[in-house]
Design a protein around this motif. Structure first.
Motif, mmCIF file in Angstrom:
data_model
loop_
_atom_site.group_PDB
_atom_site.id
_atom_site.type_symbol
_atom_site.label_atom_id
_atom_site.label_comp_id
_atom_site.label_asym_id
_atom_site.label_seq_id
_atom_site.Cartn_x
_atom_site.Cartn_y
_atom_site.Cartn_z
ATOM 1 N N UNK A 94 0.837 -1.213 0.000
ATOM 2 C CA UNK A 94 0.000 0.000 0.000
ATOM 3 C C UNK A 94 0.869 1.259 0.000
ATOM 4 N N UNK A 95 1.944 1.246 0.784
ATOM 5 C CA UNK A 95 2.819 2.422 0.836
ATOM 6 C C UNK A 95 3.459 2.667 -0.532
ATOM 7 N N UNK A 96 3.930 1.572 -1.150
ATOM 8 C CA UNK A 96 4.560 1.716 -2.468
ATOM 9 C C UNK A 96 3.547 2.233 -3.484
ATOM 10 N N UNK A 97 2.316 1.725 -3.383
ATOM 11 C CA UNK A 97 1.258 2.127 -4.311
ATOM 12 C C UNK A 97 0.862 3.595 -4.104
ATOM 13 N N UNK A 98 0.678 3.988 -2.851
ATOM 14 C CA UNK A 98 0.208 5.352 -2.574
ATOM 15 C C UNK A 98 1.296 6.394 -2.813
ATOM 16 N N UNK A 99 2.537 6.030 -2.470
ATOM 17 C CA UNK A 99 3.630 6.995 -2.645
ATOM 18 C C UNK A 99 4.267 6.884 -4.030
ATOM 19 N N UNK A 100 3.882 5.839 -4.797
ATOM 20 C CA UNK A 100 4.415 5.580 -6.143
ATOM 21 C C UNK A 100 5.939 5.510 -6.115
ATOM 22 N N UNK A 101 6.443 4.763 -5.149
ATOM 23 C CA UNK A 101 7.901 4.632 -5.044
ATOM 24 C C UNK A 101 8.258 3.185 -4.729
ATOM 25 N N UNK A 102 9.385 2.761 -5.273
ATOM 26 C CA UNK A 102 9.876 1.424 -4.931
ATOM 27 C C UNK A 102 11.403 1.423 -4.945
ATOM 28 N N UNK A 103 12.004 2.587 -4.760
ATOM 29 C CA UNK A 103 13.464 2.696 -4.818
ATOM 30 C C UNK A 103 14.091 2.234 -3.499
ATOM 31 N N UNK A 104 15.389 2.141 -3.502
ATOM 32 C CA UNK A 104 16.109 1.606 -2.342
ATOM 33 C C UNK A 104 15.896 2.468 -1.098
ATOM 34 N N UNK A 105 15.849 3.785 -1.298
ATOM 35 C CA UNK A 105 15.698 4.689 -0.153
ATOM 36 C C UNK A 105 14.315 4.494 0.501
ATOM 37 N N UNK A 106 13.318 4.326 -0.369
ATOM 38 C CA UNK A 106 11.958 4.082 0.133
ATOM 39 C C UNK A 106 11.910 2.756 0.892
ATOM 40 N N UNK A 107 12.498 1.714 0.277
ATOM 41 C CA UNK A 107 12.453 0.385 0.903
ATOM 42 C C UNK A 107 13.195 0.369 2.239
ATOM 43 N N UNK A 108 14.282 1.131 2.311
ATOM 44 C CA UNK A 108 15.062 1.167 3.559
ATOM 45 C C UNK A 108 14.227 1.725 4.704
ATOM 46 N N UNK A 109 13.272 2.585 4.373
ATOM 47 C CA UNK A 109 12.409 3.144 5.419
ATOM 48 C C UNK A 109 11.128 2.327 5.577
ATOM 49 N N UNK A 110 10.524 1.952 4.435
ATOM 50 C CA UNK A 110 9.194 1.335 4.473
ATOM 51 C C UNK A 110 9.226 -0.102 5.007
ATOM 52 N N UNK A 111 10.279 -0.860 4.708
ATOM 53 C CA UNK A 111 10.318 -2.260 5.153
ATOM 54 C C UNK A 111 10.349 -2.340 6.686
ATOM 55 N N UNK A 112 11.274 -1.646 7.359
ATOM 56 C CA UNK A 112 11.230 -1.728 8.831
ATOM 57 C C UNK A 112 9.964 -1.134 9.437
ATOM 58 N N UNK A 113 9.440 -0.061 8.835
ATOM 59 C CA UNK A 113 8.200 0.532 9.371
ATOM 60 C C UNK A 113 7.056 -0.484 9.266
ATOM 61 N N UNK A 114 6.909 -1.115 8.081
ATOM 62 C CA UNK A 114 5.820 -2.080 7.870
ATOM 63 C C UNK A 114 5.973 -3.286 8.792
ATOM 64 N N UNK A 115 7.183 -3.813 8.847
ATOM 65 C CA UNK A 115 7.412 -5.019 9.674
ATOM 66 C C UNK A 115 7.187 -4.687 11.148
#
Lengths: 168, 505
Positions: free
Chosen positions: A129-150
């Motif tokens: 959902x975060x990737x979809x709403x923010x339209x991002x899937x780059x490394x910087x996004x994943x570095x923040x979004x993966x720990x936040x989601x988990x």
């Protein structure tokens, strides 16, 4: 050059949605009328259980008919109704909402009907959902979004299963 | 009563601080509403006592109303609908370099509005409850009809849209076991519907998850540029300087808040208009007049507290948020309605005391935490939306540990989304969903008491008066509808003597 083309403008979203809502309302009213008429009549009280379903079903059909009478002439004439966004941007917007809804249904379906546990399923849903709403899937996004989601998914699961004893 | 107040200011205090702070935070984020946060908090209250649950939810209500001030002043975006008038003068004040002053007089106005309305709540509720407790089934039925008619009549959009929303809410409340005869009805042979649609999935789906999908329609916009993180500047001398402005706006706000269906937004618009009409330099309004911020903020907070009067004395919700509070009372088996004061006086006084404590907590939190709030409200909403859905799913699941309720919530989210797109108001839907069982039970009880006769509805003074008010509100709304249609038609038609297409030449 000719004047503006003599074609009806597309039905506006507000009016199409209102027509859809009116149809749903009429169907529910009809269902209440049909199911209400099958309820046995009251024995110990003047009106009984069937009165409200029948009255509300009839009211719903009446209101739906009145709304349809207001909407249909404009729709048949193709008169543009009020809209809150340009038509070109409308369907992608509806598609975005539909995609978010579909993603949510998929997540619920997976955790409810398959052996996928709630915490990892929820973490994946949140990340998607975060990737979809923010339209991002780059490394910087994943570095923040993966720990936040988990962290969010496992934290909530622990809170609700260990503290509030829910069987998620 | 003293026990209730003692609990509010001792054991209940952490819930009040938590509720007020959460409400202020959510209220300061544009697009997140008080109804959303209270619906989200409902499942958590399953694990609390009824009085603590109400303290938490009432504090959230008070906090969310005030929180709208921050984004209205600093971003020109009302965090809540009721703060819309605050943008008119709060933002110009902030833009000319006085954000702390704008927030300071806004916070003080919210506090004074809330406190004056609390006095009205505390003075009016006990005598009103003494009258209400004498109401029979027909009186209560007629009262619910008034609430439904006012809410449908005053709802956003057309009268027909409001009536359809109320009709749908009433239909949705019917499936399940009839509480009087025990007959199963409108379940269509589906055993999952035997207990009807549970309150929480319906609320969460229609109010919260639907709004998330509405927010998903627009791509996440980057947050607006950050302004000055202002410190709240409050001065005691403002109380005497603007004393009459505070009193006028608070009385207007509290009075409008008491009326079902009107709400804090109308209260702040009315108070702002009166203040502007009575001001010495009305041309200052809209350009950063301090009285404008005072009128809007005092009235919307007074309206919030005023709306608690019909809720705790009559069991009539005047808005979506108070309908959710009524739902919380139902969930905690507190028997809301005219008997609340008689059967659960402690709970009634807890709500009144909670409103007082929440106002005090609001003043403290806003004074201390506004600079932090000013930073937090720039968080992109996209980061919050998935978490809100996850909380709702857990909340719906917690009703009875089954996924069916989550499915029901999603179905109502789709319905809420359709209603949003069709511009059908959700307020009448929720309120009718909650009030219809009360109306049905009392009408049927009344028919049993009066040997099947409807006549006492017209011959007994209280039901007759209530039904007259309901009829009057419908006629008033119909007349308004006809006037606006006539005005629209007149606006479309060219003036006499003007050739068609003249305006395009």
């Amino acid at each position: 050059m000719t004047d503006a083309p003599d074609t009806a403008p597309p039905a506006a979203p507000g009016r199409a949605a209102k027509l859809g809502f009116t149809a749903l309302f009429a169907v529910l009213g009809l269902a209440a009328l049909v199911a209400g008429s099958e309820i046995p009549p009251a024995v110990y009280e003047p009106v009984g259980s069937r009165a409200f379903p029948l009255a509300l079903g009839a009211l719903a059909l009446g209101l739906a008919a009145a709304q349809a009478a207001l909407l249909l002439p404009g729709l048949l004439r193709g008169r543009p109704a009020e809209r809150d966004e340009p038509a070109a941007e409308l369907w992608p917007a509806e598609a975005r909402a539909a995609a978010a809804f579909a993603l949510t249904v998929l997540w619920i379906g997976l955790v409810a009907l398959t052996p996928l546990p709630f915490a990892p399923g929820t973490a994946l849903y949140m990340l998607a959902m975060l990737a979809f709403l923010l339209r991002r899937c780059d490394a910087r996004f994943l570095a923040l979004a993966v720990p936040v989601s988990a962290g969010f998914a496992w934290g909530l699961t622990l809170l609700f299963t260990r503290v509030f004893y829910l069987s998620l | 009563m003293l026990d209730a107040y003692a609990h509010v200011f001792t054991g209940g205090l952490p819930w009040i601080l938590l509720g007020t702070a959460t409400g202020i935070f959510v209220g300061s984020i544009p697009g997140l509403s008080g109804a959303m946060v209270i619906s989200l908090a409902l499942p958590m209250t399953y694990f609390m006592s009824g009085s603590d649950a109400l303290l938490l939810l009432v504090s959230m209500y008070v906090g969310a109303t005030t929180g709208g001030l921050v984004s209205a002043t600093l971003m020109r975006m009302p965090g809540t609908e009721a703060a819309i008038m605050t943008t008119l003068d709060g933002y110009p004040m902030a833009a000319r370099g006085e954000p702390g002053r704008a927030l300071g007089i806004g916070v003080l106005a919210s506090f004074i509005g809330g406190m004056l309305a609390w006095v009205i709540l505390a003075l009016l509720s006990p005598p009103l409850s003494v009258v209400a407790v004498r109401f029979g089934p027909y009186e209560i039925f007629a009262m619910t009809v008034v609430a439904l008619s006012l809410i449908a009549a005053i709802s956003r959009g057309s009268l027909l849209a409001g009536l359809m929303a109320a009709g749908l809410g009433a239909l949705v409340s019917l499936p399940g076991i009839d509480p009087i005869s025990g007959t199963l009805r409108l379940t269509f042979g589906f055993s999952g519907l035997d207990t009807g649609f549970a309150l929480l999935p319906v609320l969460l789906g229609t109010l919260v998850v639907a709004q998330v999908f509405v927010d998903c329609r627009t791509p996440s916009a980057p947050p607006p540029p950050r302004g000055e993180a202002a410190r709240v500047a409050m001065h005691i001398r403002d109380v005497t300087r603007y004393a009459w402005s505070y009193v006028r706006a608070s009385v207007i706000g509290a009075w409008i808040g008491i009326l079902p269906g009107v709400g804090g937004t109308t209260a702040s618009i009315a108070a702002y208009s009166v203040e502007k009409a009575m001001a010495k330099g009305p041309e200052r309004f809209g350009r950063g007049a301090e009285e404008g911020v005072i009128a809007s903020e005092a009235a919307n907070n007074a309206g919030t507290v005023g709306a608690l009067v019909p809720l705790i004395t009559l069991g009539i919700p005047g808005s979506v948020i108070t309908a959710v509070l009524l739902g919380a009372m139902v969930i905690h088996n507190l028997n809301p309605g005219p008997l609340l004061f008689a059967e659960n006086p402690g709970i009634a006084h807890t709500v009144i005391g909670g409103a007082l404590a929440a106002n005090l907590a609001m003043l403290l939190i806003m004074w201390l935490a506004t600079p932090l709030l000013a930073r937090l409200m720039y968080v992109r909403k996209a980061w919050l939306l998935p978490g809100i859905v996850i909380f709702c799913v857990i909340g719906a699941f917690s009703v009875s540990n089954r996924w069916l309720d989550v499915g029901v919530m999603l179905a109502f989210a789709a319905l809420g989304y359709l209603m949003h797109r069709a511009r059908i108001p959700t307020g009448p839907f929720i309120i009718a969903y909650i009030l219809t069982p009360m109306a049905e039970q009392n009408l049927r009880s009344g028919l049993v008491v009066y040997d099947g006769s409807f006549l006492p509805l017209l011959t007994r003074p209280v039901p007759a008066l209530f039904l007259l008010i309901a009829l009057g509100s419908i006629i008033w709304a119909l007349a308004g509808e006809l006037r606006s249609r006539r005005a629209q038609r007149a606006a479309i038609q060219p003036p006499p003597g003007t050739a068609p297409g003249h305006e395009n030449r």
